[in-house]
Motif scaffolding. Structure first.
Motif, mmCIF file in Angstrom:
data_model
loop_
_atom_site.group_PDB
_atom_site.id
_atom_site.type_symbol
_atom_site.label_atom_id
_atom_site.label_comp_id
_atom_site.label_asym_id
_atom_site.label_seq_id
_atom_site.Cartn_x
_atom_site.Cartn_y
_atom_site.Cartn_z
ATOM 1 N N ASN A 121 0.829 -1.212 0.000
ATOM 2 C CA ASN A 121 0.000 0.000 0.000
ATOM 3 C C ASN A 121 0.862 1.260 0.000
ATOM 4 O O ASN A 121 0.544 2.241 -0.686
ATOM 5 N N ALA A 122 1.938 1.247 0.774
ATOM 6 C CA ALA A 122 2.828 2.414 0.828
ATOM 7 C C ALA A 122 3.468 2.670 -0.530
ATOM 8 O O ALA A 122 3.543 3.816 -0.996
ATOM 9 N N ALA A 123 3.932 1.615 -1.180
ATOM 10 C CA ALA A 123 4.556 1.765 -2.503
ATOM 11 C C ALA A 123 3.546 2.302 -3.510
ATOM 12 O O ALA A 123 3.857 3.215 -4.291
ATOM 13 N N ASN A 124 2.341 1.762 -3.486
ATOM 14 C CA ASN A 124 1.323 2.218 -4.434
ATOM 15 C C ASN A 124 0.899 3.661 -4.169
ATOM 16 O O ASN A 124 0.663 4.429 -5.113
ATOM 17 N N LEU A 125 0.827 4.035 -2.892
ATOM 18 C CA LEU A 125 0.464 5.417 -2.563
ATOM 19 C C LEU A 125 1.541 6.380 -3.046
ATOM 20 O O LEU A 125 1.233 7.433 -3.629
ATOM 21 N N LEU A 126 2.791 6.026 -2.828
ATOM 22 C CA LEU A 126 3.875 6.895 -3.282
ATOM 23 C C LEU A 126 3.850 7.036 -4.801
ATOM 24 O O LEU A 126 4.031 8.142 -5.341
ATOM 25 N N LYS A 127 3.609 5.937 -5.496
ATOM 26 C CA LYS A 127 3.558 5.989 -6.960
ATOM 27 C C LYS A 127 2.382 6.822 -7.459
ATOM 28 O O LYS A 127 2.452 7.417 -8.539
ATOM 29 N N SER A 128 1.317 6.876 -6.673
ATOM 30 C CA SER A 128 0.166 7.697 -7.073
ATOM 31 C C SER A 128 0.421 9.184 -6.848
ATOM 32 O O SER A 128 -0.217 10.029 -7.490
ATOM 33 N N LYS A 129 1.360 9.503 -5.940
ATOM 34 C CA LYS A 129 1.639 10.899 -5.608
ATOM 35 C C LYS A 129 2.795 11.485 -6.406
ATOM 36 O O LYS A 129 2.849 12.701 -6.634
ATOM 37 N N GLU A 130 3.742 10.639 -6.819
ATOM 38 C CA GLU A 130 4.969 11.138 -7.443
ATOM 39 C C GLU A 130 5.172 10.542 -8.836
ATOM 40 O O GLU A 130 4.882 9.367 -9.053
ATOM 41 N N THR A 131 5.681 11.358 -9.733
ATOM 42 C CA THR A 131 6.011 10.882 -11.076
ATOM 43 C C THR A 131 7.504 10.553 -11.192
ATOM 44 O O THR A 131 7.951 10.081 -12.243
ATOM 45 N N ALA A 132 8.252 10.806 -10.123
ATOM 46 C CA ALA A 132 9.679 10.513 -10.123
ATOM 47 C C ALA A 132 10.115 10.151 -8.709
ATOM 48 O O ALA A 132 9.554 10.635 -7.722
ATOM 49 N N LEU A 133 11.118 9.275 -8.625
ATOM 50 C CA LEU A 133 11.723 8.919 -7.342
ATOM 51 C C LEU A 133 13.219 8.780 -7.585
ATOM 52 O O LEU A 133 13.652 7.963 -8.393
ATOM 53 N N HIS A 134 13.995 9.602 -6.886
ATOM 54 C CA HIS A 134 15.438 9.650 -7.125
ATOM 55 C C HIS A 134 16.247 8.812 -6.140
ATOM 56 O O HIS A 134 17.401 8.488 -6.428
ATOM 57 N N GLY A 135 15.652 8.479 -5.005
ATOM 58 C CA GLY A 135 16.422 7.706 -4.045
ATOM 59 C C GLY A 135 15.549 6.967 -3.052
ATOM 60 O O GLY A 135 14.552 7.505 -2.563
ATOM 61 N N LEU A 136 15.919 5.721 -2.776
ATOM 62 C CA LEU A 136 15.244 4.899 -1.770
ATOM 63 C C LEU A 136 16.294 4.440 -0.775
ATOM 64 O O LEU A 136 17.268 3.778 -1.149
ATOM 65 N N VAL A 137 16.109 4.811 0.489
ATOM 66 C CA VAL A 137 17.019 4.383 1.553
ATOM 67 C C VAL A 137 16.265 3.395 2.438
ATOM 68 O O VAL A 137 15.396 3.779 3.224
ATOM 69 N N ASN A 138 16.588 2.116 2.279
ATOM 70 C CA ASN A 138 15.982 1.069 3.099
ATOM 71 C C ASN A 138 16.740 1.011 4.422
ATOM 72 O O ASN A 138 17.670 0.230 4.599
#
Length: 315
Positions: free
Chosen positions: A86-103
């Motif tokens: 759900n978190a991944a899908n929500l982020l994808k619905s809000k943003e058209t770009a993602l430059h960095g993921l820090v796990n």
């Protein structure tokens, strides 16, 4: 620039770039969020407690004296695969770009427990859920890469030297990933070895063919965080609370700002270009264990994880 000279002040202007930091409401994650936001980045804090996320956002803005900083909460419970998707899908619905993921989020040395999904808590929190989150966000990261500067799109897994000190000698225990009969720190090392192997396979699948996508595993150092107080399977909580100040005075534990240095270096510094590397304290390239350097084991873990999480991948 050598790793010893790196500081967050040396990061470029990050305005227009978007990042997600899991566990960004406390400890090393919070210091990482602050470092990125100080340079103008838009940063999402992945956290399971909305109130703690909002407090962290307020505290970071106040510490930076930047009330305009773009720091946003993202509901994310790593002990629940449905929450991860759900978190991944929500982020994808809000943003058209993602430059960095820090796990970044993780737990250490906790008593044996299974999550609602049936996996050992450390293995799911530290590895499986971050693998699943990365899998669902990877299309957005890959799509962002051609439009960004070379090497600006990155994935960082925060691991630990515990992957070498505590992991089972056999590497990944596919037949018994929960390791109930083993110690809490063996289970911790197991999960942190998996974090590095995840990065190794991401590099094999994407980084080598796509120089726009840079990936790294980061050992932040021995840092004073809540992890040291969570390890109640190792000692009573009162003892752990008493020991932390002594360990800080002895120089065994460093502060959280230092713990974020290697993450910030790997996720945003133009000086970091070695995709697939293992970054160690502070902002230097190190060498992981023999098991963590095993490309065949990395591929086997990837295939095993694909099978284990196939139902959640399809969501």
């Amino acid at each position: 620039m050598t790793g010893l000279k790196f500081s967050p002040d040396s990061l470029p202007n990050l305005s227009g770039r978007v990042f997600l930091v899991t566990g960004g409401n406390a400890g090393i994650g919070m210091a990482t969020v602050a470092g990125l936001a100080s340079k103008g980045a838009k940063v999402y804090i992945g956290a399971r407690n909305p109130d703690k996320a909002r407090k962290a956002i307020d505290d970071i803005k106040q510490s930076l004296a930047k009330p305009e900083a773009e720091i946003l909460p993202l509901l994310l419970d790593l002990q629940d695969f449905a929450s991860v998707v759900n978190a991944a899908n929500l982020l994808k619905s809000k943003e058209t770009a993602l430059h960095g993921l820090v796990n970044n989020a993780g737990i250490m040395g906790v008593p044996f427990a299974l999550t609602k999904n049936g996996y050992e808590a450390q293995f799911q929190t530290n590895y499986l859920s971050h693998w699943l989150l990365t899998y669902h966000l990877l299309p957005l990261l890959v799509a962002t890469a051609p439009c960004a500067g070379l090497g600006e799109v990155r994935i960082v897994n925060v691991t630990s030297d515990g992957h070498e000190r505590f992991a089972p000698t056999a590497g990944i225990c596919f037949s018994d990933p929960s390791l109930e009969a083993e110690s809490s720190m063996t289970r911790y090392g197991h999960s942190k070895l998996a974090n590095i192997l995840h990065i190794a396979q991401l590099h094999a699948l994407h980084g080598r063919e796509n120089p726009c996508l840079v990936v790294a595993a980061v050992h932040p150092g021995h840092i004073d965080t809540n992890l040291n107080k969570q390890a109640t399977a190792m000692a009573p909580s009162a003892f752990l609370r008493a020991m932390v100040p002594l360990m800080k005075c002895a120089g065994i534990l460093d502060n959280q700002a230092k713990g974020a240095l290697s993450s910030l270096y790997a996720i945003a510094s133009p000086e970091f270009t070695e995709s697939g590397a293992y970054v160690v304290p502070y902002a230097k390239i190190g060498t992981p264990s023999k098991a963590a350097s095993d490309g065949e084991l990395a591929g086997k873990l990837w295939d095993w994880t694909l099978r284990e999480l196939q139902d959640w991948i399809a969501m």
